[in-house]
Each structure stands twice: as C-alpha cells, then as structure tokens.
Scaffold this motif. Structure first.
Motif, PDB file in Angstrom:
ATOM      1  N   PHE A   1       0.681  -1.216  -0.108  1.00  0.00           N
ATOM      2  CA  PHE A   1       0.026  -0.118  -0.130  1.00  0.00           C
ATOM      3  C   PHE A   1       0.846   1.265  -0.240  1.00  0.00           C
ATOM      4  O   PHE A   1       0.178   2.464  -0.148  1.00  0.00           O
ATOM      5  CB  PHE A   1      -0.868  -0.036   1.080  1.00  0.00           C
ATOM      6  CG  PHE A   1      -2.260  -0.876   0.996  1.00  0.00           C
ATOM      7  CD1 PHE A   1      -3.228  -0.136   0.437  1.00  0.00           C
ATOM      8  CD2 PHE A   1      -2.345  -2.184   1.305  1.00  0.00           C
ATOM      9  CE1 PHE A   1      -4.517  -1.059   0.243  1.00  0.00           C
ATOM     10  CE2 PHE A   1      -3.262  -2.815   1.096  1.00  0.00           C
ATOM     11  CZ  PHE A   1      -4.342  -2.458   0.494  1.00  0.00           C
TER      12      PHE A   1
ATOM     13  N   GLN B   1      -1.314   1.683   8.631  1.00  0.00           N
ATOM     14  CA  GLN B   1      -0.230   1.034   7.474  1.00  0.00           C
ATOM     15  C   GLN B   1       0.777   0.737   8.260  1.00  0.00           C
ATOM     16  O   GLN B   1       1.754   1.782   8.532  1.00  0.00           O
ATOM     17  CB  GLN B   1      -0.250   2.022   6.293  1.00  0.00           C
ATOM     18  CG  GLN B   1       0.859   1.493   5.213  1.00  0.00           C
ATOM     19  CD  GLN B   1       2.117   1.928   5.379  1.00  0.00           C
ATOM     20  OE1 GLN B   1       2.097   3.155   5.434  1.00  0.00           O
ATOM     21  NE2 GLN B   1       3.004   1.271   5.278  1.00  0.00           N
TER      22      GLN B   1
ATOM     23  N   HIS C   1      -3.174  -2.799  10.048  1.00  0.00           N
ATOM     24  CA  HIS C   1      -4.277  -3.143   9.261  1.00  0.00           C
ATOM     25  C   HIS C   1      -4.070  -3.693   7.834  1.00  0.00           C
ATOM     26  O   HIS C   1      -4.426  -4.369   7.142  1.00  0.00           O
ATOM     27  CB  HIS C   1      -5.433  -2.358   9.155  1.00  0.00           C
ATOM     28  CG  HIS C   1      -5.752  -1.857  10.477  1.00  0.00           C
ATOM     29  ND1 HIS C   1      -5.287  -0.673  11.112  1.00  0.00           N
ATOM     30  CD2 HIS C   1      -6.911  -2.444  11.452  1.00  0.00           C
ATOM     31  CE1 HIS C   1      -6.038  -0.535  12.435  1.00  0.00           C
ATOM     32  NE2 HIS C   1      -6.889  -1.492  12.679  1.00  0.00           N
ATOM     33  N   ILE C   2      -2.717  -2.681   7.436  1.00  0.00           N
ATOM     34  CA  ILE C   2      -2.317  -3.100   6.039  1.00  0.00           C
ATOM     35  C   ILE C   2      -0.976  -2.877   6.322  1.00  0.00           C
ATOM     36  O   ILE C   2      -0.373  -2.250   6.883  1.00  0.00           O
ATOM     37  CB  ILE C   2      -3.103  -2.101   5.076  1.00  0.00           C
ATOM     38  CG1 ILE C   2      -2.941  -0.609   5.268  1.00  0.00           C
ATOM     39  CG2 ILE C   2      -4.301  -2.429   4.565  1.00  0.00           C
ATOM     40  CD1 ILE C   2      -3.311   0.166   4.361  1.00  0.00           C
TER      41      ILE C   2
ATOM     42  N   ILE D   1      -5.666  -9.506   7.502  1.00  0.00           N
ATOM     43  CA  ILE D   1      -4.977  -8.572   6.802  1.00  0.00           C
ATOM     44  C   ILE D   1      -5.358  -9.379   5.168  1.00  0.00           C
ATOM     45  O   ILE D   1      -5.629  -8.372   4.223  1.00  0.00           O
ATOM     46  CB  ILE D   1      -3.542  -8.612   7.119  1.00  0.00           C
ATOM     47  CG1 ILE D   1      -3.310  -7.686   7.953  1.00  0.00           C
ATOM     48  CG2 ILE D   1      -2.956  -7.670   5.672  1.00  0.00           C
ATOM     49  CD1 ILE D   1      -1.857  -7.442   8.535  1.00  0.00           C
TER      50      ILE D   1
ATOM     51  N   ASN E   1      -8.994  -8.562   4.155  1.00  0.00           N
ATOM     52  CA  ASN E   1      -9.370  -7.187   4.034  1.00  0.00           C
ATOM     53  C   ASN E   1      -8.563  -6.090   3.204  1.00  0.00           C
ATOM     54  O   ASN E   1      -9.226  -5.062   3.016  1.00  0.00           O
ATOM     55  CB  ASN E   1      -9.552  -6.700   5.415  1.00  0.00           C
ATOM     56  CG  ASN E   1     -10.671  -7.164   6.221  1.00  0.00           C
ATOM     57  OD1 ASN E   1     -11.898  -6.835   6.300  1.00  0.00           O
ATOM     58  ND2 ASN E   1     -10.691  -8.265   7.212  1.00  0.00           N
ATOM     59  N   GLU E   2      -7.387  -6.693   2.890  1.00  0.00           N
ATOM     60  CA  GLU E   2      -6.697  -5.715   2.209  1.00  0.00           C
ATOM     61  C   GLU E   2      -7.178  -5.237   0.755  1.00  0.00           C
ATOM     62  O   GLU E   2      -7.167  -4.099   0.201  1.00  0.00           O
ATOM     63  CB  GLU E   2      -5.285  -6.012   1.909  1.00  0.00           C
ATOM     64  CG  GLU E   2      -4.882  -7.463   1.252  1.00  0.00           C
ATOM     65  CD  GLU E   2      -3.578  -7.963   1.370  1.00  0.00           C
ATOM     66  OE1 GLU E   2      -2.713  -7.171   1.986  1.00  0.00           O
ATOM     67  OE2 GLU E   2      -3.042  -8.922   0.835  1.00  0.00           O
TER      68      GLU E   2
ATOM     69  N   VAL F   1      -9.859  -2.447   1.255  1.00  0.00           N
ATOM     70  CA  VAL F   1      -9.062  -1.076   1.390  1.00  0.00           C
ATOM     71  C   VAL F   1      -9.036  -0.900   0.087  1.00  0.00           C
ATOM     72  O   VAL F   1      -9.018   0.303  -0.276  1.00  0.00           O
ATOM     73  CB  VAL F   1      -8.105  -1.425   2.186  1.00  0.00           C
ATOM     74  CG1 VAL F   1      -7.381  -0.024   2.203  1.00  0.00           C
ATOM     75  CG2 VAL F   1      -8.274  -1.605   3.594  1.00  0.00           C
TER      76      VAL F   1
END
Ligand SMILES: [Fe+2]
Length: 252
Positions: A4, A157, A185-186, A219, A222-223, A226
C-alpha cells in the motif's frame, strides 16, 4: 499481498530516480508475490505538490511497461489542515482514487490538529489511514495517541521494514507489539529505490503470520476491501496482549 505504500513514480520525490529504477522496484515486488502496488509519492503542501495530470502520465507509463501486477493510484499525504480543502478541489486523491487516504505525520511529533483533520476528512466520507505510525517518536512514547485514532476508525499502515528491523531495534519492538495487539491493518514496503530501501514486503507478512495468525488472516481478507474503498471487517484491539505491550512501553 498488497503493497500500500511505495515511491515508484520516478523523479517526483525522494523515491525512484529513473524509469528503469521504477521498473526494477516493480519487478522486485512481483518476485515478492505482490499482486498490487500503490504508487504513493509524497505530497507535502508547499513543498512536494505533484500535479494530478503529471501523476497520471507517469503511472500510465509504468502500467504500459509492466504486466502481472496492478499499479494503483495513491499519495502519501503529509498531515496539513488544508487536506480536506485540497481533496474537495481535486488536488489530492486516495488509494485507487477511492476513499482511503494515506496520511503521514512528522517523524517526531503528533500535531495538535491531527484529530481535527481526520474528523473533517471523515465528514467528506473519507477514511484516513495513518502511514507507518511505528516510526513516529511521539506515538512510540505515548501509544495512547495511536489507540485514540484507531478507536475513531483510523487504519494503520505498517512498514514491512519496521518488522524486518530496518529502522533499528526500538522501532522493530514497537512494531511487534502493535502486531501483537492487532494494531496493524495493511502493510507497505515504503520502497524508495531498488537497493537498501527496496520494495521487499514478504518477510514482514511471514513475521505477522508467525506472531499473530488471526491478524495475518484478517489482513489477507481485508486488504482487497481497502483497495476497493470498501468498509473493512471490525478488528478488535487485542487486550490479552495488553500487559506485555505496556511492559514494553514502560521500558521506553
Ligand atoms: Fe513513504
């Protein structure tokens, strides 16, 4: 795996210095198993203000010269009270041109207007992501600052290099404690070149997998959300690790 955070757009900030270097960085991402990499040059009001049309031209050239990996729009926005206004003017944009905005704080401070800026961005329907908070000295000294942002819905991040020890032992330990608490989270490589500050990320995913399997799965689940600008699943802060985490903070 999605990266990301990277500086693969050539010659716009302190990242890649040539088209060739950018391609090397992207090839490295592919070898790492990354399926999408976000091109997030610095945007610092009054200092680095990348023009949207120039950005689109550069990212398009990279897309044309590569295959088997998604190259995704983004910016690393340095916190500034003008961010909501700049977004409304279309001067800045989010990850994949959608609602998640990657925002960095100064290395040492936590500006008093941070929460207000995040609040105003939320009023515009946007979701702030805080870039590599494990590298921020103010949050390392007072993790409550970070917890408060997360309680408000901010995502974290984390830099792969933090878990790999690239920024020293203190940052590594803080990053590990955040992973243990579900406070990541990412991931991003924050790659700046094809040498020491590269686009490696895989080892960090492996570290998360071995330290906190549930977080690793979260992760991976869910990535993509995002990237698509969708809401992520709820991720509770892991209170079981609280004691361990606070004992680490006391040492600092
Ligand atoms: Fe960066």
């Amino acid at each position: 795996m999605i990266d990301f955070h990277s500086h693969i757009i050539p010659s716009v900030d302190d990242g890649s210095i040539s088209f060739k270097m950018s391609l090397n960085m992207i090839e490295n991402s592919k070898r790492q198993g990354v399926k999408a990499i976000c091109a997030t040059p610095h945007f610092i009001v009054g200092e680095y203000e990348i023009d949207r049309i120039e950005y689109e031209k550069s990212i398009e050239s990279l897309r044309k010269a590569t295959s088997d990996i998604k190259i995704v729009n983004g910016l690393e926005l340095y916190i500034n009270p003008e961010l909501p206004y700049l977004y409304e003017k279309d001067n800045i944009w989010g990850i994949n041109n959608k609602g998640y905005l990657l925002i960095e704080l100064p290395m040492r401070d936590f500006p008093i207007y941070t929460k207000d800026v995040f609040y105003e961005l939320r009023l515009l329907g946007l979701n702030p992501i805080i870039a590599h908070p494990e590298r921020n000295i103010a949050m390392l000294k007072d993790p409550k600052l970070l917890m408060d942002l997360v309680h408000q819905g901010t995502l974290i991040q984390m830099n792969a290099g933090s878990l790999m020890g690239n920024y020293g032992d203190r940052i590594k330990k803080f990053a590990e404690s955040l992973v243990d608490k579900n406070l990541a989270h990412i991931l991003g490589s924050d790659g700046h070149n094809d040498d020491k500050r590269n686009t490696n990320i895989k080892e960090a995913f492996e570290i998360i997998k071995s330290r906190n399997l549930d977080l690793y799965k979260w992760i991976l689940n869910n990535e993509e959300k995002v990237l698509d600008g969708q809401e992520v699943e709820k991720l509770e802060i892991n209170l079981n690790k609280r004691k361990k985490m606070f004992s680490f903070f006391k040492k600092n």
